[in-house]
Design an enzyme around this catalytic site. Structure first.
Site, PDB file in Angstrom:
ATOM      1  N   ILE A 690       0.816  -1.220   0.000  1.00 41.42           N
ATOM      2  CA  ILE A 690       0.000   0.000   0.000  1.00 41.42           C
ATOM      3  C   ILE A 690       0.847   1.266   0.000  1.00 41.42           C
ATOM      4  CG2 ILE A 690      -2.015  -1.030   1.116  1.00 41.42           C
ATOM      5  CD1 ILE A 690      -1.062   0.113   3.761  1.00 41.42           C
ATOM      6  N   GLY A 691       2.169   1.159   0.087  1.00 40.57           N
ATOM      7  CA  GLY A 691       2.992   2.360   0.064  1.00 40.57           C
ATOM      8  C   GLY A 691       4.464   2.019   0.154  1.00 40.57           C
ATOM      9  N   GLY A 693       8.472   4.150   0.820  1.00 40.96           N
ATOM     10  CA  GLY A 693       9.155   5.394   1.158  1.00 40.96           C
ATOM     11  C   GLY A 693      10.642   5.192   1.200  1.00 40.96           C
ATOM     12  N   VAL A 698       5.360  -0.483   2.866  1.00 49.25           N
ATOM     13  CA  VAL A 698       4.282  -0.702   3.824  1.00 49.25           C
ATOM     14  C   VAL A 698       3.237  -1.627   3.191  1.00 49.25           C
ATOM     15  CG1 VAL A 698       2.533   0.375   5.265  1.00 49.25           C
ATOM     16  CG2 VAL A 698       4.673   1.576   4.817  1.00 49.25           C
ATOM     17  N   ASP A 811       9.935  13.988  11.716  1.00 49.96           N
ATOM     18  CA  ASP A 811       9.419  13.855  10.343  1.00 49.96           C
ATOM     19  C   ASP A 811       7.906  14.047  10.344  1.00 49.96           C
ATOM     20  OD1 ASP A 811       9.550  13.523   7.618  1.00 49.96           O
ATOM     21  OD2 ASP A 811       9.567  11.330   7.687  1.00 49.96           O
TER      22      ASP A 811
END
Length: 984
Positions: A690-691, A693, A698, A811
């Site tokens: 789903i993601g 970085g 993730v 962050d």
């Protein structure tokens, strides 16, 4: 002669009737033309503007006329909710003297031509609107203006030099705008000023005008949040009429000047939040009118001057400094003292024993090195409501008179050296809401009189020497939420009625001498999340009824004399903490506890056994079966051996991998989990991605037990800079974080190839996805965005102020604020988070690699590579702007080398009217909050005040200098305070 009389009478009649009539008709025409052409009147307040109305226009709402001439002299629309552009045509009414448009929804820029039409006004108020662009220039004809109030708009640029053309100006308020030039010296030429309010603007660093003393008629000076630097000039001694001197929350340095002592009319001095140093000067002997003095949050040292004690103070606030020395005895002689607050300094010595002969309602001396006994008359007027004495060295008894202080509501006197018994009346004061006596040496029993403190919500009295039984009258505290009476010497049985406290969420009676059994009738404890009865002398079995408590997550019954088996009903609980160690329990450990996570909470029970949990004893194996059964099994052995060999051969190919997996992975579980690393790793496929970085990918993983989790798979260990020890240390810190607005870390795994972090799954993804994603399933309206802002701020405030040591996220961005199924925000992704060490000099930490994400990084990081909590505050301010504007912080529409903060402060070109926002730099300005806000959330006029407030908080958070940014705790307060930051 008669003809001359007749002619004279005709002239008089003409002026009395004809001229006013024609003037009135002209004014009516102007008013109606402006209403029909420019004004939005959603509340219908101008519905009676009808030319046929009796005594029009003087009878119309908002219109005032001269009683003698009937001419219009004032138009007042304050708080009417009216919208539109600046209605300059009103000023075509030549008799108009006062125009008040304050607190409405007027917007757009104001052209110089429109502005010049109003040059004959005496009073002009356009505050609390949405006007944009530069403040218009003032032509010479503005020579009658006495009041100019433009505060709380979006004006930008420089303060216009043409202000000096206003010789009669008495009140100037330009506070709470976006003015970003320097503070000019020429303001001191306005020598008729009685009020000068220019604070809450993002000015360039500027000194307080050196000739400020020229304003000898000035009564109010408001320079708060004005980016002031340097020292206070000595010329302030010439402010002979000053009453309120407010230069708080700036970057002023040097000593507080002795010339302040010459301001005989001064009532308020507010200099908190600067960088003043040195001792507090002895300037107060002649300041007989001073009732508020606040120099908190500076670097002051030394003693408090004796002369300060003789003032008729209403509020003395010296908190958060580095002041040292004793508090003068003469301070007690102040009959008008209402608030006494000197917390978080380094005061020493004893308190003046005569304190209290005044209308004192708040007394806060916490966080010092004070010692000795308390003043006996602190509540002599029976008005004291707040008593904060914690973190000092006070000793001796609490004076008997405190037991008669019926006004007390909030008491915190923990971490001192008090002893003996408390006055009986002190326990049961009727207005109590909060009572904290922790970590002293108080003795005696808890009396039945505590029952009269019916409004008490928190009772925190741990770490004392209270003895005797817990009285049944404690059950009458029907509002209590937290009750901590641990680490005392209580004995006897628990009153059975304690289970009827319906609002109780946390009950801690550990480390006492309580006997008897644990109550079974717990059906009223629907809100109980923590129950700690450890280290007492409780007997009997653990009640299975505890398993019915719907939100219980913490259960500690260790160190008692409990017997029997662990009830199977407890399997219904979702426990983060379960400890029944060091009791007399027996039997087989239930399957739901058959996990290494629970081992430490099971030890010390010789009768407990398990099949595989070490070091618990192994449960006895079944007794030998009969010879008949053995023979039958032997007969089948030869038949099965072939199949068994085949199975073993196939399994042998898998066993090394399984063994390797077991040996490689190092697991830490922070919550009760019903899965293993194999369950997680099997689901880390592209279908569940789903993601991704900079630190990993993730996955959304649905486990076999039906639980949905989010799994972050970090890149290969050789690509991660931190050692495994550092990683584990940081992860363990974050795993202990417990807050409703911080995502829960459930589980971590460290392998040779990669690492995994398992979090609770957030159904609605990140705030960044919802605001900017291509497939937006739900558009956030403003109430929901505001709730997200407050919730995220609370989460960060918890990290900064409630974690020990404090945690800096490093962050903060919209993609790291996750939203659950109800769109509640939770701060997430602590890949860069660091615990701030309290034992090192300073709180800033230098970074070995880039901390943060582009567009969110605080400006000081570029040249210091050091960050602290104020860096998170800056990033959160960017998130607030993102929520309001609806664009990413580095959106391409902002222009080259501009992020959202620079774009808002400096302006950006807008292509068409109604599109884009900001001000263009050729002199015409179009920064309009109406256009600035994200129109997808359908903002209404009722939202704009709140949006404007959040916008102001965002600008404060993104101040260029870290010292000018508020703490996250203060940000939460400001977001909840609908009045911020509009100075009056």
């Amino acid at each position: 002669m008669d003809n001359m009389k007749i002619q004279f009478l005709l002239v008089i009649i003409f002026f009395l009737f004809v001229v006013p009539a024609s003037s009135s008709a002209r004014d009516i025409a102007i008013l109606l033309r402006v209403k029909s052409g420019h004004l939005g009147d959603p509340n219908g307040l101008l519905a009676n503007w009808n030319e046929s109305a009796p005594n029009a226009p003087c009878s119309w709402t908002g219109i005032s006329c001269d009683r003698k001439t009937g001419q219009v002299v004032a138009i007042e629309f304050a708080s009417f909710g009216i919208s539109g552009r600046f209605p300059a045509d009103f000023c075509r009414i030549s008799t108009l003297q006062k125009l008040n448009l304050g607190d409405n929804s007027f917007g757009d820029s104001i052209s110089p031509d429109s502005w010049s039409l109003c040059s004959h006004l005496h009073f002009l108020n356009i505050s609390l609107n949405f006007f944009v662009g530069q403040l218009p220039e003032f032509i010479a004809q503005f020579d009658n203006l006495t009041v100019l109030d433009v505060n709380s708009n979006n004006f930008s640029g420089e303060i216009p030099a043409s202000l000096v053309r206003l010789p009669k100006l008495q009140q100037l308020n330009i506070a709470s705008n976006l003015l970003n030039g320097s503070i000019p010296e020429f303001l001191t030429n306005l020598t008729e000023l009685t009020r000068l309010e220019i604070g809450s603007n993002p000015y360039k660093p500027s000194p307080l005008p050196s000739s400020i003393g020229r304003l000898s008629k000035l009564q109010v000076l408001f320079f708060r949040y004005a980016n002031l630097v340097g020292e206070i000039p000595d010329s302030i001694r010439d402010l002979k009429s000053i009453q309120n001197f407010d230069a708080a929350m700036n970057n002023l340095t040097g000593r507080i000047p002795e010339s302040l002592g010459e301001l005989k009319t001064i009532q308020q001095i507010e200099l908190f939040g600067n960088r003043f140093s040195g001792e507090l000067p002895d300037i107060f002997s002649g300041l007989g009118s001073l009732f508020m003095f606040d120099v908190s949050e500076n670097n002051l040292t030394g003693k408090i001057p004796e002369s300060l004690a003789r003032l008729h103070l209403i509020s003395l606030n010296l908190n958060d400094n580095q002041l040292e020395g004793k508090i003068p005895e003469s301070l007690a002689l102040n009959p008008n003292l209402c608030q006494f607050k000197i917390f978080n300094n380094r005061f020493s010595g004893t308190l003046p024993q005569n304190l209290g002969f005044s209308d004192l309602d708040e007394f806060d001396v916490s966080g010092n090195n004070l010692e000795g006994s308390l003043p006996p008359n602190l509540c002599s007027r029976k008005k004291l409501q707040t008593l904060n004495l914690f973190n000092n060295k006070f000793n001796g008894p609490i004076p008997e008179s405190y037991g008669e202080c019926n006004s007390l509501a909030h008491v915190r006197i923990h971490n001192n050296q008090f002893s003996s018994e408390l006055p009986a009346g002190f326990w049961g004061l009727a207005r109590y809401t909060f009572l904290e006596l922790r970590n002293n040496n108080f003795q005696g029993s808890i009396p039945a009189s505590i029952s009269t403190a019916r409004g008490l919500t928190q009772l925190l009295i741990s770490g004392n020497r209270f003895s005797g039984e817990l009285p049944a009258e404690i059950c009458k505290l029907e509002e209590v939420v937290i009750m901590n009476i641990s680490k005392n010497q209580l004995s006897g049985e628990l009153p059975s009625c304690i289970t009827r406290l319906k609002t109780l969420q946390n009950l801690d009676l550990s480390e006492n001498r309580i006997t008897g059994q644990i109550p079974k009738s717990v059906s009223s404890w629907n809100d109980l999340t923590e129950l700690n009865l450890a280290n007492n002398q409780l007997t009997g079995e653990i009640p299975g009824e505890l398993g019915t408590l719907p939100v219980l997550t913490y259960l500690d019954l260790a160190g008692n004399l409990l017997s029997g088996k662990i009830p199977s009903e407890l399997s219904k609980l979702k426990l983060n903490k379960f400890n029944v160690s060091n009791n007399r329990l027996e039997g087989k450990v239930p399957l739901w506890l058959d996990d290494n996570y629970f081992v430490s909470g099971l030890r010390g029970n010789p009768g407990l056994c398990s099949l595989d949990l070490k070091p618990l004893p192994e449960c006895p194996k079944p007794k030998s079966v009969s010879l008949y059964v053995v023979c039958i099994l032997s007969a089948f052995a030869f038949i099965l051996v072939g199949s068994l060999v085949c199975v073993l051969l196939k399994a042998s190919k898998l066993l090394p991998i399984r063994s390797k997996r077991k040996s490689v992975w190092r697991i830490t579980a922070f919550q009760r989990v019903g899965f293993t690393e194999r369950d997680v790793l099997a689901a880390l496929t592209d279908d569940n991605l789903i993601g991704a970085g900079g630190s990993g990918r993730v996955f959304r993983v649905k486990l076999k037990n039906g639980q949905m989790v989010a799994v972050k798979k970090l890149w290969a260990a050789k690509r991660v800079r931190e050692s495994e020890e550092v990683f584990r240390s940081e992860v363990e810190t974050l795993g202990r974080v417990r807050h409703g607005n911080i995502v829960k870390l459930l589980y971590t795994g460290i392998g040779d190839d990669f690492r995994i972090l398992v979090y609770e799954y957030m159904e609605n993804g990140s705030l960044g996805d919802v605001l900017h994603g291509e497939k937006i399933g739900f558009l956030l309206d403003w109430p929901r965005r505001f709730a997200i802002a407050v919730g995220a701020a609370q989460g960060l405030a918890y990290l900064h102020h409630d974690c020990v040591p404090a945690i800096v996220h490093r962050d903060v961005k919209s993609n790291n604020i996750l939203l659950d199924e109800d769109f509640r925000p939770k701060v997430a992704d602590f890949g860069l988070a660091k615990a701030m060490q309290q034992d090192t000099e300073g709180s800033d930490q230098a970074m070995s690699h880039v901390a943060g994400s582009y567009g969110y990084i605080a400006p000081e990081y570029a040249y210091t590579l050091k960050i602290n909590e104020k860096s998170d505050v800056y990033s959160f301010g960017v998130v607030l702007l993102e929520l309001i504007i609806g664009k990413r912080p580095n959106d391409s529409s902002f222009g080259e080398n501009k992020d959202i903060v620079k774009w808002v402060l400096e302006g950006a070109p807008s292509s068409k009217k109604g599109e884009g926002i900001g001000h263009i730099t050729d002199g015409s300005s179009i920064l309009d909050l109406n256009q600035l806000v994200d129109q997808r959330m359908n903002p209404s006029s009722s939202n704009y005040t709140e949006i404007k407030n959040v916008f102001d908080v965002a600008l404060l958070c993104t101040s260029a200098l870290p010292i000018n940014r508020p703490s996250m705790r203060r940000v939460v307060e400001l977001l909840k305070d609908s009045s911020f930051p509009r100075p009056k």
